[in-house]
Design a protein around this motif. Structure first.
Motif, PDB file in Angstrom:
ATOM      1  N   ALA A   1       0.830  -1.206   0.000  1.00 29.32           N
ATOM      2  CA  ALA A   1       0.000   0.000   0.000  1.00 29.32           C
ATOM      3  C   ALA A   1       0.865   1.257   0.000  1.00 29.32           C
ATOM      4  O   ALA A   1       0.545   2.247  -0.670  1.00 29.32           O
ATOM      5  CB  ALA A   1      -0.936  -0.004   1.210  1.00 29.32           C
TER       6      ALA A   1
ATOM      7  N   LEU B   1      -6.037   3.091  -6.977  1.00 33.05           N
ATOM      8  CA  LEU B   1      -6.752   2.399  -5.899  1.00 33.05           C
ATOM      9  C   LEU B   1      -7.443   1.147  -6.420  1.00 33.05           C
ATOM     10  O   LEU B   1      -7.410   0.086  -5.778  1.00 33.05           O
ATOM     11  CB  LEU B   1      -7.770   3.351  -5.274  1.00 33.05           C
ATOM     12  CG  LEU B   1      -8.545   2.815  -4.059  1.00 33.05           C
ATOM     13  CD1 LEU B   1      -7.606   2.579  -2.884  1.00 33.05           C
ATOM     14  CD2 LEU B   1      -9.655   3.794  -3.671  1.00 33.05           C
TER      15      LEU B   1
ATOM     16  N   ARG C   1      -3.393   3.368   0.950  1.00 35.99           N
ATOM     17  CA  ARG C   1      -2.898   3.418  -0.426  1.00 35.99           C
ATOM     18  C   ARG C   1      -3.375   4.694  -1.121  1.00 35.99           C
ATOM     19  O   ARG C   1      -2.611   5.342  -1.845  1.00 35.99           O
ATOM     20  CB  ARG C   1      -3.396   2.193  -1.200  1.00 35.99           C
ATOM     21  CG  ARG C   1      -3.024   2.192  -2.687  1.00 35.99           C
ATOM     22  CD  ARG C   1      -1.548   1.920  -2.890  1.00 35.99           C
ATOM     23  NE  ARG C   1      -1.187   1.921  -4.302  1.00 35.99           N
ATOM     24  CZ  ARG C   1      -0.172   1.225  -4.824  1.00 35.99           C
ATOM     25  NH1 ARG C   1       0.577   0.488  -4.034  1.00 35.99           N
ATOM     26  NH2 ARG C   1       0.102   1.287  -6.103  1.00 35.99           N
TER      27      ARG C   1
ATOM     28  N   ALA D   1      -6.567  -2.718  -5.322  1.00 35.03           N
ATOM     29  CA  ALA D   1      -7.566  -3.610  -4.723  1.00 35.03           C
ATOM     30  C   ALA D   1      -7.559  -4.969  -5.416  1.00 35.03           C
ATOM     31  O   ALA D   1      -7.658  -6.019  -4.759  1.00 35.03           O
ATOM     32  CB  ALA D   1      -8.949  -2.972  -4.799  1.00 35.03           C
TER      33      ALA D   1
ATOM     34  N   LEU E   1      -6.637   0.093   1.893  1.00 35.65           N
ATOM     35  CA  LEU E   1      -6.968   0.854   0.690  1.00 35.65           C
ATOM     36  C   LEU E   1      -6.972   2.356   0.965  1.00 35.65           C
ATOM     37  O   LEU E   1      -6.568   3.150   0.111  1.00 35.65           O
ATOM     38  CB  LEU E   1      -8.316   0.402   0.141  1.00 35.65           C
ATOM     39  CG  LEU E   1      -8.350  -1.045  -0.383  1.00 35.65           C
ATOM     40  CD1 LEU E   1      -9.747  -1.405  -0.861  1.00 35.65           C
ATOM     41  CD2 LEU E   1      -7.333  -1.242  -1.510  1.00 35.65           C
TER      42      LEU E   1
END
Length: 258
Positions: free
Chosen positions: A68, A110, A149, A114, A146
């Motif tokens: 991340a 993103l 990140r 994921a 997330l």
């Protein structure tokens, strides 16, 4: 707001198409964390003894967070490439929201992250890592990953827009590899010298690593740690909020000014 979302969606699609036509970049960014996980888990893991804990169970959350944190490097390189090749100059001539361009890049990063976390999690499960904290805690852990990140990607976008060249951005991005090493991503901070431990525990990566381990039930919160690590979920959210509050407006301003 609708204009920002519409324009940002267009930029998001552009970045996804870009990955489609350059699959080598996607493959490299997705396979390197797996290679490092296997290397640390089976090479260094045999030499590290952690009382009352399995090193691989400690390592996998740290590797997820380190992945991340790589949003700094990818965000920096992509923004610098678009900036110095004139892509963003062309965007500025279009009747679109100024914040949509960096927002679209961050959203694309993103989304790919994921998806890219899935094989890394599967390899971790194959190595013996397990989620012991329940489904709700696991969802919270991955949501936090997330969010981190997303925040680090904005840091990278800001640095990429401020860079003098693609080469400079690439060199600086490579230097960010050191950030997880100065944290508790790979080893506990208990055995570090005093000032090094303090520096490592105030590293945002350490707070997120501790939060993910705690939520997944892999390792307890260490005693006597600095505030972000002693309160890992609150510390992680605070770090993400600070990074976004500082970097988002500065990145949008930098893009607008050119």
């Amino acid at each position: 707001m609708s204009a920002i979302l519409y324009d940002g969606g267009a930029v998001l699609g552009r970045h996804l198409q870009r990955l489609r036509h350059a699959p080598a970049i996607l493959i490299m960014t997705q396979t390197m964390p797996i290679v490092f996980l296997l290397f640390f888990g089976y090479v260094f893991g045999s030499a590290l003894a952690m009382p009352g804990a399995d090193y691989r169970a400690f390592l996998v959350p740290g590797m997820l967070v380190a992945t991340a944190a790589n949003g700094i490097m990818t965000g920096m390189f992509t923004a610098a490439q678009d900036s110095h090749r004139g892509v963003m100059d062309r965007f500025r001539t279009l009747p679109m929201s100024r914040s949509a361009v960096p927002l679209g890049q961050a959203a694309a990063d993103l989304l790919t992250t994921a998806v890219g976390l899935v094989p890394l999690v599967l390899v971790g499960l194959a190595m013996g890592w397990r989620i012991e904290g329940g489904a709700a805690a696991a969802v919270a852990a991955f949501g936090l990953l997330l969010l981190f990140r997303f925040a680090t990607t904005w840091v990278g976008i800001l640095l990429g827009l401020a860079s003098r060249s693609e080469e400079a951005a690439g060199q600086l991005g490579g230097a960010t590899f050191m950030l997880p090493l100065l944290s508790n991503a790979y080893i506990p901070t208990d055995g570090m010298p005093g000032w090094v431990r303090t520096l490592a525990e105030w590293n945002p990566i350490s707070a997120v690593c501790t939060a993910v381990r705690d939520l997944c039930g892999n390792a307890p919160v260490p005693d006597g740690a600095a505030w972000p690590v002693a309160h890992p979920v609150a510390g992680s959210l605070a770090w993400c909020a600070v990074l976004l509050a500082v970097c988002v407006p500065l990145a949008v301003r930098r893009y607008t000014r050119g």
